[in-house]
Write an enzyme that holds these catalytic residues in place. Structure first.
Site, PDB file in Angstrom:
ATOM      1  N   LYS A  35      -8.916 -16.542 -10.175  1.00 25.69           N
ATOM      2  CA  LYS A  35     -10.006 -16.028  -9.130  1.00 25.69           C
ATOM      3  C   LYS A  35     -10.947 -14.804  -9.452  1.00 25.69           C
ATOM      4  O   LYS A  35     -10.522 -13.779 -10.085  1.00 25.69           O
ATOM      5  CB  LYS A  35      -9.150 -15.806  -7.871  1.00 25.69           C
ATOM      6  CG  LYS A  35      -9.685 -15.713  -6.584  1.00 25.69           C
ATOM      7  CD  LYS A  35      -8.779 -15.629  -5.404  1.00 25.69           C
ATOM      8  CE  LYS A  35      -9.671 -15.046  -4.249  1.00 25.69           C
ATOM      9  NZ  LYS A  35      -9.320 -13.511  -3.806  1.00 25.69           N
ATOM     10  N   LYS A  41       0.796  -1.169  -0.059  1.00 27.06           N
ATOM     11  CA  LYS A  41      -0.078  -0.205   0.059  1.00 27.06           C
ATOM     12  C   LYS A  41       0.838   1.280   0.099  1.00 27.06           C
ATOM     13  O   LYS A  41       0.598   2.186  -0.760  1.00 27.06           O
ATOM     14  CB  LYS A  41      -1.126   0.013   1.249  1.00 27.06           C
ATOM     15  CG  LYS A  41      -2.027  -0.909   1.087  1.00 27.06           C
ATOM     16  CD  LYS A  41      -3.089  -0.505   0.421  1.00 27.06           C
ATOM     17  CE  LYS A  41      -4.284  -1.311  -0.486  1.00 27.06           C
ATOM     18  NZ  LYS A  41      -4.744  -2.453   0.085  1.00 27.06           N
ATOM     19  N   LYS A 100     -12.599  -8.146  -7.340  1.00 29.32           N
ATOM     20  CA  LYS A 100     -13.318  -6.976  -7.782  1.00 29.32           C
ATOM     21  C   LYS A 100     -12.442  -6.257  -8.822  1.00 29.32           C
ATOM     22  O   LYS A 100     -11.786  -5.343  -8.994  1.00 29.32           O
ATOM     23  CB  LYS A 100     -13.008  -5.816  -6.709  1.00 29.32           C
ATOM     24  CG  LYS A 100     -13.875  -6.503  -5.508  1.00 29.32           C
ATOM     25  CD  LYS A 100     -13.980  -5.139  -4.263  1.00 29.32           C
ATOM     26  CE  LYS A 100     -14.469  -5.927  -3.020  1.00 29.32           C
ATOM     27  NZ  LYS A 100     -13.630  -6.769  -2.205  1.00 29.32           N
TER      28      LYS A 100
HETATM   29  P1  ADP Z   1     -11.534  -9.349  -3.508  1.00 26.19           P
HETATM   30  O1  ADP Z   1     -10.576 -10.791  -3.579  1.00 26.19           O
HETATM   31  O2  ADP Z   1     -12.483  -9.238  -4.431  1.00 26.19           O
HETATM   32  O3  ADP Z   1     -11.142  -8.145  -2.951  1.00 26.19           O
HETATM   33  P2  ADP Z   1     -12.205  -9.753  -0.691  1.00 26.19           P
HETATM   34  O4  ADP Z   1     -10.854  -9.752  -0.315  1.00 26.19           O
HETATM   35  O5  ADP Z   1     -12.946  -8.300  -0.158  1.00 26.19           O
HETATM   36  O6  ADP Z   1     -12.612 -10.017  -2.196  1.00 26.19           O
HETATM   37  O7  ADP Z   1     -13.031 -11.001  -0.265  1.00 26.19           O
HETATM   38  C1  ADP Z   1     -13.265 -11.506   1.055  1.00 26.19           C
HETATM   39  C2  ADP Z   1     -13.359 -12.749   1.158  1.00 26.19           C
HETATM   40  O8  ADP Z   1     -14.244 -13.415   0.140  1.00 26.19           O
HETATM   41  C3  ADP Z   1     -12.085 -13.546   1.020  1.00 26.19           C
HETATM   42  O9  ADP Z   1     -11.637 -13.605   2.396  1.00 26.19           O
HETATM   43  C4  ADP Z   1     -12.565 -14.854   0.603  1.00 26.19           C
HETATM   44  O10 ADP Z   1     -13.284 -15.638   1.610  1.00 26.19           O
HETATM   45  C5  ADP Z   1     -13.808 -14.704  -0.361  1.00 26.19           C
HETATM   46  N1  ADP Z   1     -13.617 -14.581  -1.740  1.00 26.19           N
HETATM   47  C6  ADP Z   1     -13.344 -13.574  -2.484  1.00 26.19           C
HETATM   48  N2  ADP Z   1     -13.116 -13.613  -3.549  1.00 26.19           N
HETATM   49  C7  ADP Z   1     -13.379 -15.135  -3.735  1.00 26.19           C
HETATM   50  C8  ADP Z   1     -13.236 -16.123  -4.952  1.00 26.19           C
HETATM   51  N3  ADP Z   1     -13.023 -15.661  -6.128  1.00 26.19           N
HETATM   52  N4  ADP Z   1     -13.440 -17.383  -4.531  1.00 26.19           N
HETATM   53  C9  ADP Z   1     -13.701 -17.641  -3.124  1.00 26.19           C
HETATM   54  N5  ADP Z   1     -13.664 -16.937  -2.488  1.00 26.19           N
HETATM   55  C10 ADP Z   1     -13.656 -15.722  -2.596  1.00 26.19           C
END
Ligand code: ADP
Ligand code: TRP
Length: 330
Positions: A195, A112, A198
């Site tokens: 994966k 960051k 966002k």
């Molecule tokens: P992003 O990766 O979109 O920033 P976050 O980090 O906010 O998502 O995700 C919060 C939680 O959602 C993660 O700790 C995980 O458990 C779950 N998660 C996010 N993306 C996935 C994915 N593609 N497949 C499975 N679980 C996910």
């Protein structure tokens, strides 16, 4: 006594299919079996977004999405971080016993700091101690987090351990990473990457309407089609099948799998079916999101009820902490 579980999410985006199948759907089950705290980390979002457009609205949006997925305020404590001022006091105590050397080694801080060189603020630096306070104010034992949070979890354990050592107590449990069992799946992205996360081309958000969902699925990355019978699927195609496995029934999956194996699969047909099943899965969730979002009064009432429960638990902890350190207790 039921085990205490806590999970937090920053209100910087909407929930997507990955969040749902990878985490939130499991929370819905866990709330029946454990003492769960689910909160929205709006203070944490200031470390990267110092002037949020409408922070209350963003928090409410995530709250509406959580509720639409099935989190139940009568079973779990669902609250917004900034509604619980007790957290800050614990954060202060943890900051007193955490060293700048160890905070500086946290990878997410370094990343960051690189991304926002003009705003390497103390909040960003002490992100892990605020997270430790989130967790330990409820003396939570389990924290379901992804791999990227492992260092923060290690710091939370350090805060607990160090507090116990310094004040010769066993007050804080060391919180553990909670790994979901079989029911949580890794949701692949639509752009052929590993994966879903966002970013627009890769991700389907729970609030998105039918038309957008269909368009996104139809645009998912594919290749030239099966080249030889029974061949192994390349990652982009495996991703489509994995998505189908998640939202479609077994027969549908098998039908397209056989078509892959005998080289008659047309991706257009498969995507159409996938889009159909995705829309069927998402429609009721989206409708509930809209209902909740339209009822600000209800959302505020739920947030207030959650904050009351969270403050009760946090203030019990803080009373003990003040006693242990030697401060006045009211
Ligand atoms: P992003 O990766 O979109 O920033 P976050 O980090 O906010 O998502 O995700 C919060 C939680 O959602 C993660 O700790 C995980 O458990 C779950 N998660 C996010 N993306 C996935 C994915 N593609 N497949 C499975 N679980 C996910
Ligand atoms: N750092 C977490 C994330 O970015 C969010 C978070 C803040 C959190 N406090 C927490 C997660 C406490 C679990 C427990 O995903």
């Amino acid at each position: 006594m039921k085990d205490i579980v806590l999970s937090g999410i920053r209100p910087t985006g909407n929930l997507h299919l990955g969040n749902y199948y990878g985490a939130v759907r499991s929370f819905v089950k866990m709330q029946n079996e454990m003492n769960c705290y689910f909160f929205i980390a709006d203070w944490h979002s200031l470390t990267t977004h110092p002037t949020p457009e409408n922070i209350q609205q963003s928090a409410r949006t995530i709250l509406a999405e959580y509720l639409a997925c099935g989190l139940d305020p009568d079973k779990a404590t669902i609250y917004i971080q900034s509604d619980v001022p007790e957290t800050i006091e614990l954060y202060l105590y943890f900051n007193m016993n955490t060293y700048i050397g160890e905070l500086g080694r946290v990878t997410t801080f370094k990343e960051k700091a690189r991304q926002q060189p003009d705003n390497v603020n103390a909040g960003l630096f002490t992100y892990p101690t605020l997270m430790a306070a989130d967790i330990l104010q409820h003396r939570a034992k389990w924290v379901p987090v992804g791999k990227d949070q492992e260092q923060n979890m290690e710091m939370a354990r350090k805060c607990a351990r160090r507090f116990n050592n310094i004040y010769k107590t066993e007050f804080f449990p060391e919180p553990q990473n909670f790994y979901f069992g079989g029911e949580a799946v890794k949701v692949p992205g639509l752009d052929g990457s590993g994966k879903m996360g966002k970013s627009d081309g890769n991700c389907i958000y729970l609030y998105e309407d039918e038309k957008v969902v269909r368009k996104k699925v139809m645009r998912a990355v594919t290749d030239n089609g099966p080249q030889a019978p029974n061949s192994e699927k390349p990652e982009v195609i495996q991703n489509l099948f994995t998505l189908m496995h998640i939202v479609s029934d077994e027969e549908t999956y098998k039908y397209f799998d056989e078509k892959w194996n005998d080289c008659t699969l047309r991706y257009g047909d498969m995507k159409k079916q996938l889009a159909e099943d995705m829309v069927r899965t998402l429609n009721p969730i989206r409708e509930r999101i809209e209902e909740y979002k339209g009822n600000t009064e209800l959302l505020d009432r739920i947030a207030r009820q959650g904050a009351e429960k969270a403050r009760e638990s946090a203030s019990t902890t803080l009373r003990e902490v003040r006693k242990i350190i030697g401060f006045k207790v009211y």
